[in-house]
Design an enzyme around this catalytic site. Structure first.
Site, short mmCIF file in Angstrom:
data_model
loop_
_atom_site.label_atom_id
_atom_site.label_comp_id
_atom_site.label_asym_id
_atom_site.label_seq_id
_atom_site.Cartn_x
_atom_site.Cartn_y
_atom_site.Cartn_z
N VAL A 266 0.63 -1.11 0.18
CA VAL A 266 0.07 0.16 -0.19
C VAL A 266 1.12 1.48 -0.44
O VAL A 266 0.85 2.12 -0.64
CB VAL A 266 -1.34 -0.09 0.87
CG1 VAL A 266 -1.90 -1.21 1.09
CG2 VAL A 266 -0.71 0.01 2.54
N ILE B 120 -5.28 -4.79 6.74
CA ILE B 120 -3.44 -4.96 7.35
C ILE B 120 -3.36 -3.65 7.51
O ILE B 120 -4.12 -2.98 8.34
CB ILE B 120 -2.91 -4.32 5.56
CG1 ILE B 120 -3.66 -3.20 5.60
CG2 ILE B 120 -3.22 -5.33 4.39
CD1 ILE B 120 -2.53 -2.56 4.52
N TYR C 23 -0.03 -2.94 23.81
CA TYR C 23 -0.21 -3.30 21.73
C TYR C 23 0.18 -1.32 21.90
O TYR C 23 0.26 -1.58 20.08
CB TYR C 23 -1.72 -2.75 21.99
CG TYR C 23 -2.23 -2.70 20.58
CD1 TYR C 23 -2.39 -4.24 19.70
CD2 TYR C 23 -3.17 -1.84 19.98
CE1 TYR C 23 -3.26 -4.01 18.49
CE2 TYR C 23 -4.09 -1.94 18.73
CZ TYR C 23 -3.79 -3.17 17.78
OH TYR C 23 -4.63 -3.08 17.05
N LYS D 194 -4.99 2.57 15.61
CA LYS D 194 -6.53 2.73 15.46
C LYS D 194 -7.69 2.96 15.65
O LYS D 194 -8.19 3.50 15.23
CB LYS D 194 -6.38 0.95 16.17
CG LYS D 194 -6.27 -0.25 15.22
CD LYS D 194 -6.13 -0.43 14.49
CE LYS D 194 -5.28 -2.49 13.74
NZ LYS D 194 -5.17 -2.38 12.70
P1 NAP Z 1 -1.98 -10.94 9.71
O1 NAP Z 1 -2.32 -12.80 8.73
O2 NAP Z 1 -0.45 -11.07 9.46
O3 NAP Z 1 -2.30 -9.91 8.38
C1 NAP Z 1 -1.76 -8.73 7.66
C2 NAP Z 1 -1.50 -8.29 6.54
O4 NAP Z 1 -1.41 -7.14 6.18
C3 NAP Z 1 -0.42 -9.74 6.10
O5 NAP Z 1 -1.09 -10.09 4.98
C4 NAP Z 1 0.45 -8.44 5.73
O6 NAP Z 1 1.08 -8.45 5.08
C5 NAP Z 1 0.00 -6.93 5.38
N1 NAP Z 1 0.67 -5.69 4.95
C6 NAP Z 1 1.59 -5.24 6.11
N2 NAP Z 1 2.30 -4.68 5.50
C7 NAP Z 1 1.84 -4.32 4.34
C8 NAP Z 1 1.52 -3.17 3.56
N3 NAP Z 1 2.63 -2.05 3.28
N4 NAP Z 1 0.69 -3.21 2.08
C9 NAP Z 1 0.06 -4.40 2.10
N5 NAP Z 1 -0.11 -4.95 2.79
C10 NAP Z 1 0.55 -5.06 3.90
O7 NAP Z 1 -2.05 -10.80 10.25
P2 NAP Z 1 -4.56 -9.94 10.81
O8 NAP Z 1 -4.54 -10.28 12.59
O9 NAP Z 1 -4.84 -11.55 10.06
O10 NAP Z 1 -4.61 -8.97 10.68
C11 NAP Z 1 -5.30 -8.12 10.23
C12 NAP Z 1 -6.34 -6.72 10.65
O11 NAP Z 1 -6.94 -6.97 11.08
C13 NAP Z 1 -4.75 -5.81 11.07
O12 NAP Z 1 -5.82 -4.29 10.69
C14 NAP Z 1 -5.18 -6.04 12.34
O13 NAP Z 1 -4.82 -4.96 13.18
C15 NAP Z 1 -6.39 -6.58 12.82
N6 NAP Z 1 -6.61 -6.97 13.64
C16 NAP Z 1 -6.49 -8.40 13.83
C17 NAP Z 1 -6.58 -9.11 15.03
C18 NAP Z 1 -5.57 -9.89 15.78
O14 NAP Z 1 -5.98 -10.46 16.82
N7 NAP Z 1 -5.12 -11.14 14.88
C19 NAP Z 1 -6.99 -8.64 16.32
C20 NAP Z 1 -8.30 -7.26 16.00
C21 NAP Z 1 -7.93 -6.25 14.87
P3 NAP Z 1 3.04 -10.06 5.20
O15 NAP Z 1 2.85 -10.47 6.35
O16 NAP Z 1 3.23 -10.56 3.93
O17 NAP Z 1 3.69 -9.08 5.52
#
Ligand code: NAP
Length: 255
Positions: free
Chosen positions: A66, A93, A156, A163
């Site tokens: 992005v 992301i 966090y 966020k």
């Molecule tokens: P995830 O599987 O690691 O997904 C995060 C994604 O962001 C990965 O695909 C990562 O790519 C991508 N990313 C990082 N930098 C980027 C960039 N510059 N351009 C494009 N993509 C980029 O983890 P997730 O937990 O599913 O996270 C997804 C969202 O949910 C995030 O916003 C996170 O804060 C939110 N969230 C997560 C939780 C939780 O407990 N897991 C709870 C609440 C909210 P790579 O991995 O290939 O680097």
């Protein structure tokens, strides 16, 4: 019975692997009849994401960092050329440099803060701007936040203020795009072990604490988040905008 998302076309950004929240959502969108375009961060991520994109028969599969303006525009231009329109997008992301994530917010560097804001928050605004002209019949944009943007959650760190900004941006986008029939919403899942979550110190105890404290004494799965996302982008949610949907087993109501 007609599928709820039959005929809809959506963009899913944020699949790293089969544990990603965005993958739970992509599966749900496709299962309910939508066509999904999928992006991957870079060549390193591609082999992990490609089989998943094939599994949901994604007709569009493109690289997207992005922070790369050219790639961002290429994704939306491809959607314009191939589909001519877009019904929904999922932004799932987040990123913060490790040294800033692990330290106190008080000590975070300007560069680290700006990078975290750019990737995790501003990118959603940019996507909204590029998607708006493609959502001619209205549409829905969804991003992914966490309760740590509302209340202090230990470890966090800098992602908390980031966020908070993202949730604020959702409200303003919802206000500004509402007249065009475009809804903008936030998903707020409880803790799920994903690659991004693995970067947060003490994440195992965070999960244990959430399970203990939440009224349902459980934590969500990526499929639970997918079910909520599929509802939000469907016409059944046509009056829901500017909303935060908690998929956290009720954790957010506990003091
Ligand atoms: P995830 O599987 O690691 O997904 C995060 C994604 O962001 C990965 O695909 C990562 O790519 C991508 N990313 C990082 N930098 C980027 C960039 N510059 N351009 C494009 N993509 C980029 O983890 P997730 O937990 O599913 O996270 C997804 C969202 O949910 C995030 O916003 C996170 O804060 C939110 N969230 C997560 C939780 C939780 O407990 N897991 C709870 C609440 C909210 P790579 O991995 O290939 O680097």
């Amino acid at each position: 019975m007609t599928e709820r998302l039959e005929g809809k076309k959506g963009l899913v950004v944020g699949i790293a692997n089969e544990h990603s929240i965005a993958w739970g959502c992509a599966k749900a969108f496709q299962a309910e009849g939508a066509k999904v375009a999928i992006t991957y961060l870079n060549d390193k991520a591609k082999p992990h994401v490609q089989p998943l994109a094939e599994q949901v028969k994604a007709p569009i599969f493109l690289p997207l960092d992005v922070q790369n303006e050219t790639q961002m525009e290429a994704v939306f231009n491809t959607i314009k050329t191939q589909w001519g329109e877009l019904d929904f997008l999922l932004h799932s992301i987040a990123f913060a440099p490790k040294e800033d994530l692990y330290g106190r917010v008080t000590d975070c560097s300007r560069d680290g803060f700006l990078t975290a804001m750019d990737i995790s928050c501003y990118s959603f605004i940019k996507m909204a701007r590029l998607a708006e002209p493609l959502m001619k019949k209205g549409g829905c944009m969804v991003t992914t936040s966490y309760y740590g943007g509302e209340q202090v959650i230990e470890h966090y760190g800098v992602m908390g203020p980031v966020k908070a900004a993202l949730e604020g941006a959702v409200k303003y986008l919802a206000y500004e795009l509402g007249a065009s029939g475009i809804r903008v919403n936030t998903l707020s899942p409880g803790p799920i072990l994903t690659r991004a979550a693995g970067g947060i110190a003490g994440f195992d105890s965070l999960i244990a604490e959430a399970r203990h404290k939440a009224p349902c004494h459980d934590v969500p799965t990526i499929d639970d988040v997918g079910a909520m996302a599929a509802f939000l982008v469907s016409d059944q949610a046509r009056h829901i905008t500017g909303n935060i949907s908690y998929i956290d087993c009720g954790y957010h109501i506990m003091g």
